[in-house]
Design an enzyme around this catalytic site. Structure first.
Site, short mmCIF file in Angstrom:
data_model
loop_
_atom_site.label_atom_id
_atom_site.label_comp_id
_atom_site.label_asym_id
_atom_site.label_seq_id
_atom_site.Cartn_x
_atom_site.Cartn_y
_atom_site.Cartn_z
N VAL A 40 -2.38 -8.26 -2.25
CA VAL A 40 -1.80 -8.99 -1.11
C VAL A 40 -2.72 -10.08 -0.56
O VAL A 40 -2.26 -10.97 0.15
CB VAL A 40 -1.36 -8.04 0.04
CG1 VAL A 40 -0.23 -7.14 -0.39
CG2 VAL A 40 -2.53 -7.25 0.60
N ILE A 87 -6.02 9.97 10.81
CA ILE A 87 -4.88 10.55 10.10
C ILE A 87 -5.42 11.27 8.86
O ILE A 87 -6.29 10.73 8.16
CB ILE A 87 -3.87 9.45 9.68
CG1 ILE A 87 -3.39 8.65 10.90
CG2 ILE A 87 -2.70 10.04 8.91
CD1 ILE A 87 -2.68 9.43 11.99
N ARG A 117 -0.09 5.31 -1.94
CA ARG A 117 -0.85 6.50 -1.51
C ARG A 117 -0.79 6.66 0.00
O ARG A 117 -0.33 5.76 0.70
CB ARG A 117 -2.32 6.33 -1.90
CG ARG A 117 -2.55 6.40 -3.38
CD ARG A 117 -4.02 6.36 -3.73
NE ARG A 117 -4.57 5.02 -3.70
CZ ARG A 117 -5.66 4.67 -3.01
NH1 ARG A 117 -6.28 5.55 -2.27
NH2 ARG A 117 -6.12 3.43 -3.05
N GLY A 148 0.84 -1.20 0.00
CA GLY A 148 0.00 0.00 0.00
C GLY A 148 0.86 1.25 0.00
O GLY A 148 0.50 2.27 0.59
N SER A 166 -4.79 -0.23 13.78
CA SER A 166 -5.63 0.96 13.94
C SER A 166 -6.11 1.01 15.39
O SER A 166 -6.25 -0.04 16.03
CB SER A 166 -6.85 0.87 13.03
OG SER A 166 -7.82 1.84 13.41
N TYR A 183 -13.60 -4.17 9.71
CA TYR A 183 -12.33 -3.45 9.76
C TYR A 183 -11.69 -3.59 11.16
O TYR A 183 -10.50 -3.88 11.28
CB TYR A 183 -12.60 -1.97 9.43
CG TYR A 183 -11.37 -1.10 9.39
CD1 TYR A 183 -10.49 -1.16 8.31
CD2 TYR A 183 -11.08 -0.20 10.42
CE1 TYR A 183 -9.36 -0.35 8.26
CE2 TYR A 183 -9.97 0.61 10.38
CZ TYR A 183 -9.11 0.54 9.30
OH TYR A 183 -8.00 1.35 9.26
P1 NAP Z 1 -5.32 4.67 1.42
O1 NAP Z 1 -4.89 6.07 1.16
O2 NAP Z 1 -6.71 4.27 1.07
O3 NAP Z 1 -4.29 3.67 0.66
C1 NAP Z 1 -4.49 2.29 0.69
C2 NAP Z 1 -3.28 1.63 0.09
O4 NAP Z 1 -3.47 0.21 0.16
C3 NAP Z 1 -3.11 1.98 -1.37
O5 NAP Z 1 -1.73 2.07 -1.63
C4 NAP Z 1 -3.71 0.77 -2.10
O6 NAP Z 1 -3.15 0.53 -3.38
C5 NAP Z 1 -3.30 -0.34 -1.14
N1 NAP Z 1 -4.13 -1.53 -1.27
C6 NAP Z 1 -5.46 -1.65 -1.12
N2 NAP Z 1 -5.87 -2.91 -1.36
C7 NAP Z 1 -4.75 -3.62 -1.67
C8 NAP Z 1 -4.51 -4.96 -2.04
N3 NAP Z 1 -5.49 -5.86 -2.14
N4 NAP Z 1 -3.23 -5.34 -2.31
C9 NAP Z 1 -2.22 -4.45 -2.23
N5 NAP Z 1 -2.39 -3.16 -1.87
C10 NAP Z 1 -3.64 -2.75 -1.61
O7 NAP Z 1 -5.11 4.25 2.95
P2 NAP Z 1 -4.43 5.05 4.17
O8 NAP Z 1 -5.46 5.95 4.77
O9 NAP Z 1 -3.11 5.60 3.77
O10 NAP Z 1 -4.21 3.83 5.21
C11 NAP Z 1 -3.06 3.02 5.19
C12 NAP Z 1 -3.17 2.01 6.31
O11 NAP Z 1 -3.32 2.68 7.55
C13 NAP Z 1 -4.37 1.08 6.17
O12 NAP Z 1 -4.02 -0.22 6.60
C14 NAP Z 1 -5.38 1.69 7.10
O13 NAP Z 1 -6.29 0.74 7.58
C15 NAP Z 1 -4.47 2.19 8.22
N6 NAP Z 1 -5.07 3.28 9.00
C16 NAP Z 1 -5.43 4.46 8.42
C17 NAP Z 1 -6.00 5.47 9.19
C18 NAP Z 1 -6.38 6.81 8.60
O14 NAP Z 1 -6.93 7.64 9.33
N7 NAP Z 1 -6.09 7.08 7.35
C19 NAP Z 1 -6.24 5.24 10.56
C20 NAP Z 1 -5.88 4.02 11.12
C21 NAP Z 1 -5.29 3.04 10.33
P3 NAP Z 1 -3.74 1.31 -4.70
O15 NAP Z 1 -3.26 2.73 -4.58
O16 NAP Z 1 -3.13 0.59 -5.85
O17 NAP Z 1 -5.21 1.19 -4.62
#
Ligand code: NAP
Length: 245
Positions: free
Chosen positions: A62, A186, A13, A10, A140, A153
């Site tokens: 993945v 975040i 982004r 991931g 998370s 989730y």
């Molecule tokens: P995001 O911007 O939606 O990015 C998700 C990333 O995961 C992207 O790079 C996407 O690839 C990749 N991805 C999704 N499905 C996949 C798959 N099947 N195989 C490989 N890669 C895959 O997410 P984010 O907000 O940065 O969050 C990143 C992590 O932090 C996640 O695990 C999320 O649960 C955790 N988190 C986020 C927050 C928050 O507030 N943002 C809070 C707590 C935890 P593509 O770009 O190719 O789609």
């Protein structure tokens, strides 16, 4: 000193991109694993390459056992080794349990939890042979607290904590650390899309009064994998402005 190699799932982004770039700033070569967004993955690589490191993007779902296996072997061919594995790929498919579709439950579990299992499994023998390695799983705060409307989730993120501690226990004697980070809210594209009222309601739940930045998570990944945290394993560290304390 020999350059380290990090795999970031991931990494195309959001938080994953920030982690990839911060690691690149530490002179670490990076393998960016993404699901489908090739342009974004290439953008992460080109930004990371500004720090004179090697960066390659790999398309891989993945949640697919064989694709994950092939991707790890290709990364080993391209880079020669893996020092750091960051399991960051994740999705949400929110809804109340009452209305949640089985497919939405499974998709979230398969990517967020089983995906991390696949990547750890496929790196396992490499880490054992080298008697070193560092795994960071992005969980998370809702994996600690639960959250209405996010049963799938929250379960996946709680499961990731169990996976983290189990891997840490299995691998501790082999010089491999495994820790989890539990981010709160975040700022990402997802949170930017919320209206002002929703944003206000979220801020009210955070003792520090505001969202965190992707870089706050990335800074902790850098620390955990820097060699300055070698006696920390099986730990879950919240980065949430005090939200889940
Ligand atoms: P995001 O911007 O939606 O990015 C998700 C990333 O995961 C992207 O790079 C996407 O690839 C990749 N991805 C999704 N499905 C996949 C798959 N099947 N195989 C490989 N890669 C895959 O997410 P984010 O907000 O940065 O969050 C990143 C992590 O932090 C996640 O695990 C999320 O649960 C955790 N988190 C986020 C927050 C928050 O507030 N943002 C809070 C707590 C935890 P593509 O770009 O190719 O789609």
């Amino acid at each position: 000193m020999e350059k380290k190699v990090a795999v970031i799932t991931g990494g195309s982004r959001g938080i994953g991109r920030a982690i990839a770039i911060k690691l690149a700033q530490e002179n670490i070569d990076i393998a960016v694993v993404y699901a489908g967004n090739e342009d974004a993955a290439k953008k992460t690589c080109s930004k990371a390459q500004e720090y004179n490191i090697k960066a390659i993007a790999y398309q891989c779902n993945v949640s697919d056992f064989n694709q994950s296996k092939e991707t790890i072997s290709q990364i080993l061919k391209d880079f020669g080794k893996i020092d750091i594995l960051v399991n960051n790929a994740g999705i949400t498919k929110d809804g109340l349990i009452f209305t949640m579709k089985e497919a939405d439950y499974d998709a979230v579990m398969d990517i967020n939890l089983k995906g991390a299992f696949h990547m750890i499994k496929h790196c396992y023998s490499h880490f054992l042979k080298r008697r070193s390695g560092n795994i960071v799983n992005i969980s998370s705060v809702v994996g600690l607290t639960g959250n209405a409307g996010q049963a799938n989730y929250s379960a996946s993120k709680a499961g990731l904590i169990g996976l983290t501690k189990s891997a840490a226990k299995e691998l501790a004697a082999r010089g491999v650390c495994c820790n989890a980070i539990a981010p709160g809210f975040i700022r990402t594209e997802m949170t930017d899309a919320l209206n002002e009222e929703q944003q206000k309601a979220i801020r009210a739940q955070i003792p520090m009064g505001d969202y965190g930045q992707a870089e706050d998570i990335a800074d902790l990944v850098v620390f955990l994998t820097s060699g300055k945290a070698n006696y920390i394993t099986g730990e879950v560290i919240r980065v949430d402005g005090g939200m889940a304390m």
